[in-house]
Motif scaffolding. Sequence first.
Motif, PDB file in Angstrom:
ATOM      1  N   GLU A  40       1.398   9.748  -1.457  1.00  0.00           N
ATOM      2  CA  GLU A  40       2.761   9.932  -0.238  1.00  0.00           C
ATOM      3  C   GLU A  40       3.359  10.839  -0.948  1.00  0.00           C
ATOM      4  O   GLU A  40       4.353  11.116  -0.210  1.00  0.00           O
ATOM      5  N   GLU A  41       3.936  10.199  -2.436  1.00  0.00           N
ATOM      6  CA  GLU A  41       4.637  10.470  -3.219  1.00  0.00           C
ATOM      7  C   GLU A  41       4.266  12.740  -3.303  1.00  0.00           C
ATOM      8  O   GLU A  41       5.049  13.715  -3.163  1.00  0.00           O
ATOM      9  N   ARG A  42       2.670  12.965  -3.036  1.00  0.00           N
ATOM     10  CA  ARG A  42       2.789  14.170  -3.126  1.00  0.00           C
ATOM     11  C   ARG A  42       2.463  14.505  -2.016  1.00  0.00           C
ATOM     12  O   ARG A  42       2.689  15.736  -1.512  1.00  0.00           O
ATOM     13  N   GLU A  43       2.201  14.051  -1.301  1.00  0.00           N
ATOM     14  CA  GLU A  43       2.220  14.251   0.750  1.00  0.00           C
ATOM     15  C   GLU A  43       4.364  15.231   0.889  1.00  0.00           C
ATOM     16  O   GLU A  43       4.160  16.090   1.400  1.00  0.00           O
ATOM     17  N   SER A  44       4.941  14.385   0.728  1.00  0.00           N
ATOM     18  CA  SER A  44       6.242  14.414   0.277  1.00  0.00           C
ATOM     19  C   SER A  44       7.015  15.872  -0.272  1.00  0.00           C
ATOM     20  O   SER A  44       7.716  16.164   0.263  1.00  0.00           O
ATOM     21  N   GLY A  45       6.613  15.180  -1.562  1.00  0.00           N
ATOM     22  CA  GLY A  45       6.410  16.580  -2.376  1.00  0.00           C
ATOM     23  C   GLY A  45       5.756  17.764  -2.142  1.00  0.00           C
ATOM     24  O   GLY A  45       6.746  19.420  -1.787  1.00  0.00           O
ATOM     25  N   ILE A  46       4.917  17.930  -1.256  1.00  0.00           N
ATOM     26  CA  ILE A  46       4.330  19.668  -0.645  1.00  0.00           C
ATOM     27  C   ILE A  46       5.282  19.786   1.161  1.00  0.00           C
ATOM     28  O   ILE A  46       5.510  20.488   0.982  1.00  0.00           O
ATOM     29  N   GLU A  47       5.751  18.051   1.875  1.00  0.00           N
ATOM     30  CA  GLU A  47       6.382  18.507   2.239  1.00  0.00           C
ATOM     31  C   GLU A  47       7.655  19.474   2.132  1.00  0.00           C
ATOM     32  O   GLU A  47       8.149  20.459   2.685  1.00  0.00           O
ATOM     33  N   ASP A  48       7.995  18.747   1.380  1.00  0.00           N
ATOM     34  CA  ASP A  48       9.654  19.614   0.539  1.00  0.00           C
ATOM     35  C   ASP A  48       9.539  20.686   0.535  1.00  0.00           C
ATOM     36  O   ASP A  48      10.132  21.569   0.361  1.00  0.00           O
ATOM     37  N   ALA A  49       7.902  20.874  -0.432  1.00  0.00           N
ATOM     38  CA  ALA A  49       8.797  22.609  -0.910  1.00  0.00           C
ATOM     39  C   ALA A  49       7.976  23.906   0.138  1.00  0.00           C
ATOM     40  O   ALA A  49       8.661  24.212   0.591  1.00  0.00           O
ATOM     41  N   LEU A  50       7.433  22.690   1.946  1.00  0.00           N
ATOM     42  CA  LEU A  50       7.430  23.615   2.580  1.00  0.00           C
ATOM     43  C   LEU A  50       8.587  23.764   3.263  1.00  0.00           C
ATOM     44  O   LEU A  50       8.746  24.888   3.634  1.00  0.00           O
ATOM     45  N   ALA A  51       8.694  22.942   3.553  1.00  0.00           N
ATOM     46  CA  ALA A  51      10.632  22.966   4.045  1.00  0.00           C
ATOM     47  C   ALA A  51      11.632  24.093   3.034  1.00  0.00           C
ATOM     48  O   ALA A  51      12.266  25.014   3.573  1.00  0.00           O
ATOM     49  N   ALA A  52      11.156  23.696   2.084  1.00  0.00           N
ATOM     50  CA  ALA A  52      12.111  24.843   0.746  1.00  0.00           C
ATOM     51  C   ALA A  52      11.433  26.228   1.250  1.00  0.00           C
ATOM     52  O   ALA A  52      12.680  27.189   1.107  1.00  0.00           O
ATOM     53  N   ALA A  53      10.081  26.391   0.354  1.00  0.00           N
ATOM     54  CA  ALA A  53      10.134  27.821   1.333  1.00  0.00           C
ATOM     55  C   ALA A  53      10.524  28.219   2.181  1.00  0.00           C
ATOM     56  O   ALA A  53      10.118  29.339   2.478  1.00  0.00           O
ATOM     57  N   GLU A  54      10.552  27.184   3.491  1.00  0.00           N
ATOM     58  CA  GLU A  54      10.729  27.821   4.906  1.00  0.00           C
ATOM     59  C   GLU A  54      12.338  28.101   4.735  1.00  0.00           C
ATOM     60  O   GLU A  54      12.481  28.888   5.463  1.00  0.00           O
ATOM     61  N   ASN A  55      13.006  27.249   4.120  1.00  0.00           N
ATOM     62  CA  ASN A  55      15.116  27.954   3.649  1.00  0.00           C
ATOM     63  C   ASN A  55      14.592  28.419   3.125  1.00  0.00           C
ATOM     64  O   ASN A  55      15.472  29.829   3.696  1.00  0.00           O
ATOM     65  N   ALA A  56      13.848  29.167   2.340  1.00  0.00           N
ATOM     66  CA  ALA A  56      14.185  30.137   1.322  1.00  0.00           C
ATOM     67  C   ALA A  56      13.962  32.021   2.225  1.00  0.00           C
ATOM     68  O   ALA A  56      14.203  32.911   2.659  1.00  0.00           O
ATOM     69  N   ARG A  57      12.194  31.098   2.751  1.00  0.00           N
ATOM     70  CA  ARG A  57      11.896  32.265   3.822  1.00  0.00           C
ATOM     71  C   ARG A  57      13.637  32.839   4.698  1.00  0.00           C
ATOM     72  O   ARG A  57      14.064  33.887   4.999  1.00  0.00           O
ATOM     73  N   LYS A  58      13.418  31.779   5.953  1.00  0.00           N
ATOM     74  CA  LYS A  58      14.920  32.052   6.557  1.00  0.00           C
ATOM     75  C   LYS A  58      15.805  32.456   6.004  1.00  0.00           C
ATOM     76  O   LYS A  58      17.017  33.426   6.273  1.00  0.00           O
ATOM     77  N   GLU A  59      16.478  31.449   4.348  1.00  0.00           N
ATOM     78  CA  GLU A  59      17.358  32.370   4.139  1.00  0.00           C
ATOM     79  C   GLU A  59      17.208  34.161   3.209  1.00  0.00           C
ATOM     80  O   GLU A  59      18.002  35.115   3.275  1.00  0.00           O
ATOM     81  N   MET A  60      16.011  33.801   2.552  1.00  0.00           N
ATOM     82  CA  MET A  60      16.048  35.657   3.010  1.00  0.00           C
ATOM     83  C   MET A  60      15.810  36.734   3.958  1.00  0.00           C
ATOM     84  O   MET A  60      16.093  37.966   3.940  1.00  0.00           O
ATOM     85  N   GLN A  61      15.331  36.511   4.618  1.00  0.00           N
ATOM     86  CA  GLN A  61      16.028  37.011   6.061  1.00  0.00           C
ATOM     87  C   GLN A  61      16.944  37.002   6.512  1.00  0.00           C
ATOM     88  O   GLN A  61      18.047  38.083   7.185  1.00  0.00           O
ATOM     89  N   ASN A  62      17.899  36.129   6.080  1.00  0.00           N
ATOM     90  CA  ASN A  62      19.385  36.221   6.751  1.00  0.00           C
ATOM     91  C   ASN A  62      19.462  37.484   5.499  1.00  0.00           C
ATOM     92  O   ASN A  62      20.983  38.395   5.945  1.00  0.00           O
ATOM     93  N   LEU A  63      19.177  37.384   4.274  1.00  0.00           N
ATOM     94  CA  LEU A  63      19.831  38.327   3.192  1.00  0.00           C
ATOM     95  C   LEU A  63      19.461  39.237   3.107  1.00  0.00           C
ATOM     96  O   LEU A  63      20.292  40.431   3.696  1.00  0.00           O
ATOM     97  N   ASN A  64      18.646  39.756   4.072  1.00  0.00           N
ATOM     98  CA  ASN A  64      17.860  41.245   4.526  1.00  0.00           C
ATOM     99  C   ASN A  64      18.503  41.855   6.069  1.00  0.00           C
ATOM    100  O   ASN A  64      19.044  42.842   6.021  1.00  0.00           O
ATOM    101  N   ALA A  65      18.770  40.329   6.730  1.00  0.00           N
ATOM    102  CA  ALA A  65      19.930  41.148   7.592  1.00  0.00           C
ATOM    103  C   ALA A  65      21.800  41.497   6.974  1.00  0.00           C
ATOM    104  O   ALA A  65      21.708  42.146   7.852  1.00  0.00           O
ATOM    105  N   ASP A  66      21.995  40.579   6.125  1.00  0.00           N
ATOM    106  CA  ASP A  66      23.291  41.089   5.639  1.00  0.00           C
ATOM    107  C   ASP A  66      22.448  42.303   5.181  1.00  0.00           C
ATOM    108  O   ASP A  66      23.993  42.888   5.206  1.00  0.00           O
ATOM    109  N   ASN A  67      22.245  42.415   3.997  1.00  0.00           N
ATOM    110  CA  ASN A  67      22.003  43.975   2.919  1.00  0.00           C
ATOM    111  C   ASN A  67      21.782  44.949   4.179  1.00  0.00           C
ATOM    112  O   ASN A  67      22.096  46.154   3.739  1.00  0.00           O
ATOM    113  N   GLU A  68      21.299  44.607   5.457  1.00  0.00           N
ATOM    114  CA  GLU A  68      21.085  45.957   6.798  1.00  0.00           C
ATOM    115  C   GLU A  68      22.156  45.576   6.846  1.00  0.00           C
ATOM    116  O   GLU A  68      22.916  47.134   7.154  1.00  0.00           O
TER     117      GLU A  68
END
Length: 166
Positions: A40-68
Amino acid sequence: MEALLNDFSPGLFIVQTILLLILIGLMVKFAWKPIMNSLEERESGIEDALAAAENARKEMQNLNADNERLLKEAREERDAMMKEARHISDNMIAEAKEDAKEVTATLIEKAQASIQQEKQAALAEIKKSVAELSISIAESVIKKELSNKKDQLDLVEGILKDVTLN
């Protein structure tokens, strides 16, 4: 298969079944919960990592939009600055041309006035020289023609009458 049935011992079977059940019971009691917790800890860690990756992707998109957006604003600002610089440059060139025209006109006027003054001075000098030369020539001619005093006085009086009449 017959050999298997011949070697079968019901007592051994029961003991092995009891040991297997005890082993399963011990595993469930002591190992199952930690294994499930770590899964369960590993599953929640993977989910957290996926959520963090999704947040990072969204943040990257926001940064790209801001940069543009910032890049677009910088380009617009640069274009505006270039346009303003061209406008200022054109104004400076026009003012310089106008100043040059005024200075040139002033210099031409001064040069024409100077030429006119020098012309007047030259004409006056020429008139003076001609007058002196005429007087000198007339004096020489008169001295030769009028050798006596009476003729000279008559000539002077005649010239004075002509000058006063004009």
